[in-house]
Design an enzyme around this catalytic site. Structure first.
Site, PDB file in Angstrom:
ATOM      1  N   ASP B  23      51.018  60.359   2.519  1.00 44.36           N
ATOM      2  CA  ASP B  23      50.043  60.017   1.578  1.00 44.36           C
ATOM      3  C   ASP B  23      50.243  58.754   0.691  1.00 44.36           C
ATOM      4  O   ASP B  23      50.139  58.779  -0.606  1.00 44.36           O
ATOM      5  CB  ASP B  23      49.744  61.283   0.592  1.00 44.36           C
ATOM      6  CG  ASP B  23      49.519  62.619   1.422  1.00 44.36           C
ATOM      7  OD1 ASP B  23      50.003  62.900   2.049  1.00 44.36           O
ATOM      8  OD2 ASP B  23      48.129  62.853   1.504  1.00 44.36           O
ATOM      9  N   ASN B 130      43.345  63.571   6.054  1.00 43.41           N
ATOM     10  CA  ASN B 130      41.785  63.750   6.089  1.00 43.41           C
ATOM     11  C   ASN B 130      41.280  62.611   5.518  1.00 43.41           C
ATOM     12  O   ASN B 130      39.925  62.373   5.739  1.00 43.41           O
ATOM     13  CB  ASN B 130      41.420  65.010   5.200  1.00 43.41           C
ATOM     14  CG  ASN B 130      42.332  64.725   3.480  1.00 43.41           C
ATOM     15  OD1 ASN B 130      43.355  64.457   3.775  1.00 43.41           O
ATOM     16  ND2 ASN B 130      41.353  65.233   2.643  1.00 43.41           N
ATOM     17  N   HIS B 131      42.045  61.833   4.912  1.00 44.21           N
ATOM     18  CA  HIS B 131      41.167  60.514   4.373  1.00 44.21           C
ATOM     19  C   HIS B 131      41.045  59.463   5.442  1.00 44.21           C
ATOM     20  O   HIS B 131      40.106  58.592   5.392  1.00 44.21           O
ATOM     21  CB  HIS B 131      42.160  59.843   3.113  1.00 44.21           C
ATOM     22  CG  HIS B 131      41.719  60.357   1.821  1.00 44.21           C
ATOM     23  ND1 HIS B 131      41.093  59.930   0.827  1.00 44.21           N
ATOM     24  CD2 HIS B 131      42.322  61.603   1.268  1.00 44.21           C
ATOM     25  CE1 HIS B 131      41.192  60.722  -0.178  1.00 44.21           C
ATOM     26  NE2 HIS B 131      41.624  61.763   0.118  1.00 44.21           N
ATOM     27  N   HIS B 219      49.105  67.991   8.300  1.00 47.87           N
ATOM     28  CA  HIS B 219      48.457  67.445   7.006  1.00 47.87           C
ATOM     29  C   HIS B 219      47.378  68.328   6.737  1.00 47.87           C
ATOM     30  O   HIS B 219      46.524  68.472   7.194  1.00 47.87           O
ATOM     31  CB  HIS B 219      47.947  65.928   7.364  1.00 47.87           C
ATOM     32  CG  HIS B 219      47.324  65.248   6.210  1.00 47.87           C
ATOM     33  ND1 HIS B 219      48.086  64.448   5.325  1.00 47.87           N
ATOM     34  CD2 HIS B 219      46.224  65.486   5.459  1.00 47.87           C
ATOM     35  CE1 HIS B 219      47.288  63.826   4.452  1.00 47.87           C
ATOM     36  NE2 HIS B 219      46.103  64.592   4.111  1.00 47.87           N
ATOM     37  N   HIS B 247      49.733  65.869   3.063  1.00 48.98           N
ATOM     38  CA  HIS B 247      48.381  66.108   2.247  1.00 48.98           C
ATOM     39  C   HIS B 247      48.538  66.744   0.725  1.00 48.98           C
ATOM     40  O   HIS B 247      47.865  66.504  -0.111  1.00 48.98           O
ATOM     41  CB  HIS B 247      47.494  67.210   3.101  1.00 48.98           C
ATOM     42  CG  HIS B 247      46.244  67.690   2.401  1.00 48.98           C
ATOM     43  ND1 HIS B 247      45.167  66.723   2.218  1.00 48.98           N
ATOM     44  CD2 HIS B 247      45.855  68.861   1.788  1.00 48.98           C
ATOM     45  CE1 HIS B 247      44.097  67.501   1.584  1.00 48.98           C
ATOM     46  NE2 HIS B 247      44.471  68.646   1.158  1.00 48.98           N
TER      47      HIS B 247
END
Ligand code: MN
Ligand code: MN
Ligand code: MN
Ligand code: MN
Lengths: 413, 413
Positions: B23, B130-131, B219, B247
């Site tokens: 992250d 997810n980003h 994640h 995450h």
């Protein structure tokens, strides 16, 4: 400076050979299901010629990308093609003599083939065009991204537009010395003024000044659309031997001599047609430029992967006299499109005897410019094209209706 | 499987050492004049630790990029950092044993350190978060672009979400064998269901099956926000020895044992705070994971470049009893902010004795959570912050007013 005819320079240790190309417009029509890969296919053909002709380097004249912010897919495909074709075990024989910090503005001011961590077989040098010019935070362009990864040597970025100093890339191979001047696209009006004010300075190497072959690459309008909206050839300093002119999409790769300045100009033109105008319908080529001391030649190579494109001008008054029945006109135009379609396919087969046994001719691009002055009806080009949807690559815009006075030939190349 | 205490494994030819982080959210706050470089500065600190600790590889748990479509500047900066710190003359001692075509979906299905054209000193392996998940034409993500250029080994992209088969990357160094399982982010509800239906299959090497150290990186939500909106640890197959959980931004890098499954979990947390919540205010670390056959340890390293961030909870009713004069309340809150500011600076100086003689403490992030139940007035946090504009890094959102019932702690990490 002497121009010598094609194939007279025999490649030896004194010859610098450069594949010249421009306006590849990678990503053009990327959302069109049929044409999405056209720009990449031809760019790959070009990269393969670089290998086949064993050139020392490739020089691009701008508009490598069609969009200022190329899509992720276009960036990915471009990086993949460059990594595939520009890396390998062929040492580059060009000695780099100039100060790399002055030539390259990137994070890594080093020519890629001298980076010990990258095994470069084909160094590519490129300026930016108007389609892929620097912008936004940090004044970066897509070529900066490729340059950071070491796949391209991006040069010709000017910090100012009103006061330009071009420091050449100096390369040497055997007895041949090449001074390469690059100027990425600047709005024509601004650059015109900067030239007029004598604020475009081209620096020259102090040592052996007269022995250098001076090559200048720029990306500007060469044809005058409006006064001051182009760069007259004569603005360029006459110590230049050859200009590689980018931005103009018509292939005029054969050398043209400027008799006032006594230098030559080559305009390779785009490798993919981005507008359906006459200039783009000419056969497309790239060139192998060979330089031996102050002599040079360009061998031109026809691009085979380019989608066939034919256009014709039709004046309804001349061809149909008093016939104004829409059905008759439609049938007449259908017949014209089919004639062009047949010719496009026949030409392709003749030019690609090796391919034509294996595959069909790619669906051609066809453009009919229809002059309808004299009270003739027009109709919806989109609807007209539906009958060609499986035969012509641009069914929606085959027809272009115009009246006599309309001179609709301004393109953004 | 044994966990052994820190620093008991002495690095030798049988030890695989891996820098673990997650992250990094590169590009976070890139338009904030003060904080634009925070994510890059800490990512560079991490890359420098990889060099300092002479690790064999780096493993990232997703959300390398904050934005799905990183800006040109962020992509440029990231590529530059990777080229600068991941290339060089250090041979990688990890034997790659699995079928690379199954591990990597990229155009070049080859681990970067085995590409003869790239001189990689630090191989980075990463899944997506997810980003930075794949999307759009070609289902590509930003990591695919880095992967095409050879700077990252992107793995864990699954073609299907309802039927997942994870084929591990198999690495060997001396007597140690590592099976690395990766699963890029999938929407929690979908993955929850796929796990329940027994459709997440983890393939295992046939030879010497019990000798492999099995590391899984994913994640997903680890904490239950809603039922089925997270992945319970117990879903993971118990042959796994260690999970690297991405995450979740709170640094819980110290090993936690799942007693049901008898495996361990490490959660490094983000390297930049992307929300002003309690989890992000904890000290941030990365780890050096050392694996020797079936033994392992994690040495944790405090990140020094992270911008100081302190938060406090304040209940007006408890602290100000019947005082409802806005000026008094404002002065009280100013005093609280200043206390936190002073503490942040003092802590930083204590933790960075070497830096504090050379530079000032970076402006801290401060968050006051103010509970105003009981008829207390609130006021504009933006206006309140103006007085701290040159002292606090987040002047516009220092204050967060809430009532007792409001539990506003759902974040998108
Ligand atoms: Mn152009
Ligand atoms: Mn162009
Ligand atoms: Mn995340
Ligand atoms: Mn995250």
């Amino acid at each position: 400076m002497d121009e010598i005819a094609s194939n007279e320079i025999v490649t030896d240790d004194d010859v610098i050979s450069i594949l010249i190309a421009t306006d590849n417009h990678l990503g053009y029509m990327e959302r069109d299901p049929l044409r999405s890969n056209d720009s990449f296919q031809t760019f790959e053909e070009i990269l393969l010629y670089a290998k086949k002709y064993n050139v020392d380097m490739m020089l691009l004249g701008g508009d490598l990308f069609h969009d200022n912010k190329p899509s992720r897919k276009t960036l990915y495909n471009t990086i993949a093609l460059l990594r595939q074709h520009c890396m390998g075990d062929k040492p580059c024989q060009l000695e780099f003599l100039s100060d790399q910090k002055r030539n390259f503005t990137s994070f890594f001011p080093i020519v890629n083939y001298e980076d010990p961590n990258l095994n470069i077989s084909l160094p590519i040098f490129s300026i930016h065009g108007n389609h892929d010019d620097p912008s936004g935070d940090g004044n970066l362009c897509a070529l900066d991204v490729l340059s950071a990864s070491g796949l391209i040597n991006y040069f010709g970025k000017s910090n100012q537009v009103d006061n330009i100093e071009i420091s050449p890339i100096l390369l040497k191979k055997g007895k041949t010395r090449l001074a390469l001047y690059g100027l990425g696209n600047i709005r024509d009006e601004r650059l015109y003024r900067t030239f007029l004010r004598k604020n475009v300075k081209m620096l020259r190497p102090k040592q052996n000044m007269d022995e250098w072959f001076n090559l200048f690459v720029l990306h500007q309008n060469r044809v005058s659309h409006n006064p001051k909206n182009y760069i007259p050839e004569t603005f360029v300093n006459d110590f230049i031997d050859l200009i590689l002119w980018g931005h103009e999409h018509e292939c005029l790769i054969d050398l043209s001599k400027n008799e006032v300045k006594n230098f030559y100009i080559t305009q390779p033109g785009s490798s993919v047609a981005t507008s359906l105008c006459e200039g783009e319908s000419k056969t497309k080529h790239i060139g192998i430029l060979r330089i031996k001391q102050k002599q040079f030649e360009i061998e031109k190579i026809k691009l085979k992967s380019v989608r066939p494109f034919l256009m014709a001008d039709i004046c309804l008054q001349e061809n149909l006299s008093n016939e104004r029945d829409p059905t008759v006109i439609t049938n007449y135009l259908i017949q014209k499109v089919e004639e062009l379609e047949k010719k496009a396919i026949d030409d392709w087969k003749e030019n690609n005897p090796d391919l034509s046994s294996k595959m069909n001719c790619p669906r051609p691009l066809i453009r009919l410019r229809v002059e309808y002055s004299g009270g003739y009806p027009t109709f919806n080009p989109h609807k007209f094209g539906q009958r060609f949807v499986n035969r012509i690559a641009n069914p929606n815009d085959i027809l272009h209706f115009y009246r006599k006075k309309a001179v609709a030939k301004l393109n953004s190349s």
